[in-house]
Structure formats: C-alpha cells, structure tokens
Design a protein around this motif. Structure first.
Motif, PDB file in Angstrom:
ATOM      1  N   VAL A 252       0.835  -1.203   0.000  1.00 39.63           N
ATOM      2  CA  VAL A 252       0.000   0.000   0.000  1.00 39.63           C
ATOM      3  C   VAL A 252       0.872   1.257   0.000  1.00 39.63           C
ATOM      4  CG1 VAL A 252      -1.549   1.332   1.491  1.00 39.63           C
ATOM      5  CG2 VAL A 252      -2.042  -1.076   1.004  1.00 39.63           C
ATOM      6  N   ALA A 258      -2.469   2.511  -4.729  1.00 40.07           N
ATOM      7  CA  ALA A 258      -2.693   1.493  -3.710  1.00 40.07           C
ATOM      8  C   ALA A 258      -3.173   2.123  -2.397  1.00 40.07           C
ATOM      9  CB  ALA A 258      -1.414   0.694  -3.484  1.00 40.07           C
ATOM     10  N   LEU A 260      -5.025   4.790  -2.037  1.00 37.42           N
ATOM     11  CA  LEU A 260      -6.442   5.106  -2.185  1.00 37.42           C
ATOM     12  C   LEU A 260      -7.267   3.819  -2.086  1.00 37.42           C
ATOM     13  CD1 LEU A 260      -8.728   7.074  -2.783  1.00 37.42           C
ATOM     14  CD2 LEU A 260      -8.239   6.848  -5.233  1.00 37.42           C
ATOM     15  N   GLY A 261      -6.767   2.774  -2.763  1.00 31.78           N
ATOM     16  CA  GLY A 261      -7.470   1.487  -2.715  1.00 31.78           C
ATOM     17  C   GLY A 261      -7.623   0.989  -1.287  1.00 31.78           C
ATOM     18  N   ALA A 262      -6.543   1.101  -0.506  1.00 31.12           N
ATOM     19  CA  ALA A 262      -6.571   0.615   0.871  1.00 31.12           C
ATOM     20  C   ALA A 262      -7.551   1.431   1.715  1.00 31.12           C
ATOM     21  CB  ALA A 262      -5.171   0.693   1.473  1.00 31.12           C
ATOM     22  N   TRP A 263      -7.625   2.750   1.429  1.00 29.50           N
ATOM     23  CA  TRP A 263      -8.569   3.597   2.182  1.00 29.50           C
ATOM     24  C   TRP A 263     -10.008   3.155   1.896  1.00 29.50           C
ATOM     25  CZ3 TRP A 263     -12.277   7.241   0.578  1.00 29.50           C
ATOM     26  CH2 TRP A 263     -12.862   7.970   1.627  1.00 29.50           C
ATOM     27  N   LEU A 264     -10.268   2.859   0.601  1.00 22.87           N
ATOM     28  CA  LEU A 264     -11.615   2.428   0.230  1.00 22.87           C
ATOM     29  C   LEU A 264     -11.949   1.054   0.832  1.00 22.87           C
ATOM     30  CD1 LEU A 264     -11.577   3.542  -3.517  1.00 22.87           C
ATOM     31  CD2 LEU A 264     -13.025   4.501  -1.711  1.00 22.87           C
ATOM     32  N   LEU A 265     -10.935   0.207   0.947  1.00 21.81           N
ATOM     33  CA  LEU A 265     -11.163  -1.157   1.457  1.00 21.81           C
ATOM     34  C   LEU A 265     -11.099  -1.219   2.989  1.00 21.81           C
ATOM     35  CD1 LEU A 265      -9.395  -3.772  -0.834  1.00 21.81           C
ATOM     36  CD2 LEU A 265     -11.787  -3.727  -0.139  1.00 21.81           C
ATOM     37  N   ARG A 266     -10.875  -0.071   3.616  1.00 20.16           N
ATOM     38  CA  ARG A 266     -10.654  -0.089   5.055  1.00 20.16           C
ATOM     39  C   ARG A 266     -11.754  -0.775   5.858  1.00 20.16           C
ATOM     40  NH1 ARG A 266      -7.965   4.673   8.639  1.00 20.16           N
ATOM     41  NH2 ARG A 266      -8.395   3.619  10.586  1.00 20.16           N
ATOM     42  N   PRO A 267     -13.038  -0.540   5.546  1.00 20.72           N
ATOM     43  CA  PRO A 267     -14.068  -1.249   6.332  1.00 20.72           C
ATOM     44  C   PRO A 267     -13.931  -2.772   6.229  1.00 20.72           C
ATOM     45  CG  PRO A 267     -15.052   0.504   5.000  1.00 20.72           C
ATOM     46  CD  PRO A 267     -13.629   0.383   4.559  1.00 20.72           C
ATOM     47  N   VAL A 268     -13.573  -3.260   5.045  1.00 21.22           N
ATOM     48  CA  VAL A 268     -13.402  -4.709   4.861  1.00 21.22           C
ATOM     49  C   VAL A 268     -12.233  -5.208   5.704  1.00 21.22           C
ATOM     50  CG1 VAL A 268     -12.826  -6.536   3.194  1.00 21.22           C
ATOM     51  CG2 VAL A 268     -14.405  -4.693   2.540  1.00 21.22           C
ATOM     52  N   PHE A 269     -11.103  -4.485   5.631  1.00 18.34           N
ATOM     53  CA  PHE A 269      -9.928  -4.883   6.412  1.00 18.34           C
ATOM     54  C   PHE A 269     -10.220  -4.825   7.917  1.00 18.34           C
ATOM     55  CE2 PHE A 269      -6.921  -3.402   2.799  1.00 18.34           C
ATOM     56  CZ  PHE A 269      -6.943  -4.664   2.234  1.00 18.34           C
ATOM     57  N   LEU A 272     -12.257  -7.809   8.985  1.00 19.01           N
ATOM     58  CA  LEU A 272     -11.411  -8.999   8.953  1.00 19.01           C
ATOM     59  C   LEU A 272     -10.494  -9.034  10.176  1.00 19.01           C
ATOM     60  CD1 LEU A 272     -11.090 -11.236   6.838  1.00 19.01           C
ATOM     61  CD2 LEU A 272      -9.219  -9.947   5.845  1.00 19.01           C
TER      62      LEU A 272
ATOM     63  N   ARG B 257     -17.871   0.826  -3.035  1.00 21.77           N
ATOM     64  CA  ARG B 257     -16.652   1.426  -2.484  1.00 21.77           C
ATOM     65  C   ARG B 257     -15.543   0.368  -2.397  1.00 21.77           C
ATOM     66  NH1 ARG B 257     -15.499   4.501   3.325  1.00 21.77           N
ATOM     67  NH2 ARG B 257     -13.318   3.858   3.343  1.00 21.77           N
ATOM     68  N   GLY B 261     -11.967  -0.071  -4.383  1.00 20.95           N
ATOM     69  CA  GLY B 261     -10.742  -0.229  -3.601  1.00 20.95           C
ATOM     70  C   GLY B 261      -9.958  -1.451  -4.040  1.00 20.95           C
TER      71      GLY B 261
END
Lengths: 345, 345
Positions: A252, A258, A260-269, A272, B257, B261
C-alpha cells in the motif's frame, strides 16, 4: 425443571502470569470490573495494590509466587501459593466462579487438575478454542497446546469434549475431524493412527482425518489435535495473518493508487482484523475440569485480558461446564451402548 | 578448478502420481518440453501416448504400476515397476538428471532411498521447501512431511541439510531454529527436547526453539520440524491464504466502495498471490539423496507441474546436490571437531 440462575461469583484472575504481567493483567481486570463484571485479583498483593487507582477497587487475594517458566509444571506442583493455584482454590471453595490465567498453559492445566479435579471419564483436560472458517462457520480446535506428548486416549477425551463444546455453541450434530497430514485413513503419526478407531466408535459424527486447509475450509466443526501440532496450527495461522498484513501494508505504501485502494477497502480490512485478531477472542477454555478455566494468550494486553474475563464470566453464567458435562455423559453412553452391541474391536 | 557444465540429462517425470494424474502431469511436462527443458515421461505408456498430441514428443518409459494410496511405502517397496521407482532408476543408471513426482511423498522418499541411496551421514532424507517471511527473506522448512514419526537424529540430519541448502540459496551464516511451542529451551514434545542439544552442538548458528509466528517473522533462516508438524505448518499457511482471500473477496462484493478499492489494490494483491501461491513455487526438494528429487503438490495442475520440472532442471544444472553435499561435509567436520574438543555431553 427451572434452574435458578448461577450466583454472580467473581472471576478469579491470576495477575502474575503473562508476558506483560502484572501491569497489563491488572489494567484489563480493572476495565472488566468497571464494566460491571465481578472479579477478584490473585497475586502479589503489594504489587497489585500499587497498580490500582481509585476508590472503588476489586478485592485482592495475596499469592506472591509466580510460576517459574523454566519448569512450570513442577513449579506449580511444588507451590500451593502459586497465583494460578490460589485462583483455582478460590473456585474449589466456592468463592469464585472461574479462573483466568495468562501464564503457562501447562501450569494452568496442572493447577486446575490439582485443585478442582477432572470430570468423570476425562483422561486429560484439553484446551479448546474457536477459529473462524472460510465458510463463515466456526471451528473448535482441541487441544491447543496443554499437552505436547499425548496418548490416543487423550485424543479420544478431547474429541468428546470438543463435540460437547460445539454442541453447546449451537452445532446440532458436530462433525469431528482428526488433524492429520492427509485425508485418507492410515495417515499420520502413530498416535493419530491409534486414535482413529477410538474416534470412529465414540464420536456421533466422525469425518476421519482432516488436513488443516480442509478444516479451515469447513470440513469439520471440531478438530482434534495433539497439543503440539494444535499449537503449531494456531501459531502458524496467527503468523500468516501478521505476514499478510505486513505485506499488504508494504504494498500500500508503494503507490498512491494502492493507498487510495486501501482507504476504500478499510471497512473490509477492519472487519477482517476484528474477526481474526486473537485479542478480541479472549482466550481458550480448558475443558474437562469442573469449572470454567480460561487460558489467555501469553502476550495479552489489557484489551485481551478484558475479553478473557468476559469469556470466563459468560461461561459461568451460561452454565457452560454443566452443559459440556451433560453432552459428555451422552457421548459416553453412546460409547457404552456401542460396546454392548459389540461394535468395537 | 574449472568444472565442466553438467550434461543436459532429462528430468524423469513420474506421471502416475497426483490427484490429477496422469492428464495434468503429462500436460505440464509437455509445456516444459516445448519450453526446451529435457524431460522423459515415466508411466503407463499407452495412457501417456493417448494424452500426447503433435509430432515432436518427449520420450516415454513404460512403468504401469501406480503406487497404492492405501499403504504407499509398502506398495513402492514391493513394486520395482512403480512409476516413481522407474523414474529414480533412470537417474541411478545415468539416463536422467533428476526425479519429479506428485504422488505420495513417503513413496517418493522410499523409492529414492531404494534406488539412489543416501548421502554419507544422512540418517533419513527430509523434504525441504522455502516459505516467504514477513521481513522479505525466505525460510527453509525441513521436513515438510516425508517422515511423520521421527527421531532426534532425524531432526539433526535435517538441521544440517537445511543449513546446507540455505547456504546454497545464498545465506552466508544461516540461523537454524527448531520448531516448538515456545521459544524457551525445554519446550516441546520429547523428540524436540532430545534434539535440542544435538542441534546446539552441530549447527553453525543455532537460535534455539522458534515458534511458527516468529519463524514467519524472520527469527531464523532454517526451521527444523518433525514431518508431521512441518506439514501442519505448511498446510495451515496455505489454508489461511485461502481463507483470507475468500473473506476479502466476500467483503469486496459487499459494496461499490470496496469494489473500487479492490480494483486499485489489484497490483498489490496480484504480487502477493504470485509470492504465496504454491503453484508457482513448483514443489519441495527431497534432500539427503544424491540427486535432485522434487516432490510436487498432490493437487498440482499443469502450471505447477511445469514449475516443478523447472525446479528439478535448475537444481541439476546448478549442481545443487553437490553443493549441499559439500556444505554437509563441512557441517559434519564441525561436529567432529567439537567432539574432539570434548564439547559434547
């Protein structure tokens, strides 16, 4: 029959065990206390009191001896004033509901057996915990490391305890698997091969040998392991979660795309992490003894200590041990019936 | 001294072993052949020829017997026409450089020992493979599952073989660790406790007991394991990678979103997948025998077969076994010197 609710006896917290003891354990126990959970702190009273702040404080029981890490089993046998034994003694005399310890798991096992005894038919208690599976279900793993040299009859006991625990957790007909290095019967070291026919006969639904990947994928509800490879399983899983987290973080940092991608995926991460982080699970249960004994992670911080105390209190309020005992008796009756019918070898 | 380059002898590929044999193995071997790698296919000639298309085809050696999965070790001992034994025979008589098999790893071990013998001082060959670490380095894990019931002297042999292999892979002074359920000396089952002093004396740089998470984090370059828990380590790691991949995919599908991401993070995920996917690693090396023997994953598809053949060819061209032997001799000399100095117990 209407059962009366259990008394709100306190959870006996051994504050002397664990990598960050006593400070982190006292801090986590204080959080639990302020959240309204009844606790009693067991350890070196002077050191504990020095760590406590405020006017409303939980009781402290003096037990100055911390189990030696060199030979914890012998150390706990020799010292009846070891903090983990004092904690179990409080349960034995009816002053506490349950024990929580972050020290050596073998020491917790020995202390519990010495002070509380074992349930009928249990050759050796086993440490059980739940692991998330890929299919969204939950896997009961037993033994997670209390007994590293074990016999086939220990694996049998753990199978019945794990089955009973899965039942209590809401699985109607738990599928029991035996950890091995292949799915075929006949795979595995001697102890696994010898345990195979015992589990075939004793378990309600024995699915045979199961490899780690299949177990994580949902092939069984209970995974019976010798304590050494059960421990390797858990610690490898933890290590992989760390490794992948580290690699994703490194990737990231390498580009804005990457990031920006990680920020968007933050709820998923975040979801998990919450699911896989052992700190939120609280710890493992020592099954086979007549009271809840929670064996926490040695590296427990205050949050993990708070969660472990929550688990112990929940287990005692929900009469978990009584229900495991009932399921164990039902399982033993099944084994007896099978022997009467002459089904065993 | 200038060494002449090794002859371009073919890799002997056992096409009868593996979950998708012979089709996937023949397909992967054909890819390797078309990429210019010399191969000879060993298996049921009629079935193999039925799978081959084209005019330029690799040679086929007839070996109709596929090792029985019921008792693979006995099966391979009894049948000298078993495909994996025929493959090893080709190496023994100088017609092939190396063996690749996707069948049972115990059968590959027995076939190799029967047909090729073992290197001097090796009590039992071990399966070694490299695992990525969180710090970017690489961990040599040995034994990965060839021997599930093992003795302390087997662990000693694997320590020396692993050390030699890490050296060949470019680590100057490999740190050797012993897989256990705690970092303290004295942790672990009997076999680990008994191996500990042997490794202390024999290894150039023994870092003691190492837990899985620490090993994945970079605490050692070589992790010595009994075959059973080494296999549990590997399969749990694979299972976790699958589980996390499945969970991330599920999370990604839950919102736009997250989808965006994931698209932005795709290069990071792709790189991680390439690094962690066993299909691209090719397989493991059976060390301790006098030729490269690659034990591929039972579930190998054509791509994994192609990678395994590449590894076997690379190992023979780079004289990997000669170099492991030299490092092993140097290690043994160190042990002898230590005994002369009276350093051992």
């Amino acid at each position: 029959m209407i059962e009366s609710p259990p008394l709100r006896l306190p959870v006996a917290v051994d504050v002397m065990g664990g990598d960050h003891a006593p400070a982190a354990v006292v801090a986590g126990a204080m959080q639990a206390y302020l959240d309204g959970l009844p606790v009693v702190l067991v350890g070196d009273a002077e050191r504990v009191r020095a760590l406590l702040r405020g006017s409303d404080l939980p009781p402290v029981v003096h037990a100055p001896y911390a189990v030696s890490m060199g030979d914890p089993a012998t150390s706990v046998k020799r010292h009846d004033d070891a903090s983990v034994r004092r904690a179990a003694q409080l349960v034995a005399k009816g002053s506490a509901s349950s024990v929580v310890s972050f020290g050596n798991s073998g020491a917790a096992l020995v202390a519990s057996v010495l002070e509380l005894g074992v349930l009928e038919g249990v050759s050796r208690p086993g440490i059980a915990l739940t692991v998330p599976r890929a299919d969204g279900g939950s896997l009961v793993l037993i033994d997670a490391g209390a007994s590293v040299d074990c016999r086939p009859d220990h694996l049998l006991t753990w199978a019945l305890l794990g089955e009973a625990y899965a039942h209590v957790l809401g699985v109607d007909a738990p599928r029991v698997g035996l950890l091995s290095n292949g799915a075929e019967a006949g795979k595995g070291p001697r102890v696994v091969k010898e345990a195979f026919p015992l589990l075939t006969e004793a378990c309600g639904l024995f699915v045979g040998n199961v490899e780690p990947e299949a177990a994580l994928g949902g092939a069984c509800d209970v995974l019976v392991c010798d304590g050494f490879s059960g421990n390797v399983f858990l610690k490898t899983a933890e290590g992989l979660v760390s490794l992948l987290g580290e690699r994703v973080r490194r990737g990231v940092r390498s580009s804005w795309r990457a990031r920006l991608g990680a920020w968007l995926l933050r709820p998923v991460f975040d979801e998990l992490r919450a699911e896989l982080d052992w700190r939120s699970r609280g710890g493992a249960l020592l099954l086979g003894v007549p009271a809840p004994v929670v064996v926490g992670h040695g590296r427990a911080d205050a949050r993990a200590v708070r969660a472990a105390i929550g688990l112990a209190h929940y287990a005692s309020q929900r009469r978990l041990i009584d229900r495991v005992t009932e399921a164990l008796v039902a399982g033993a009756a099944r084994v007896d019936a099978a022997s009467v019918r002459g089904e065993h070898g």
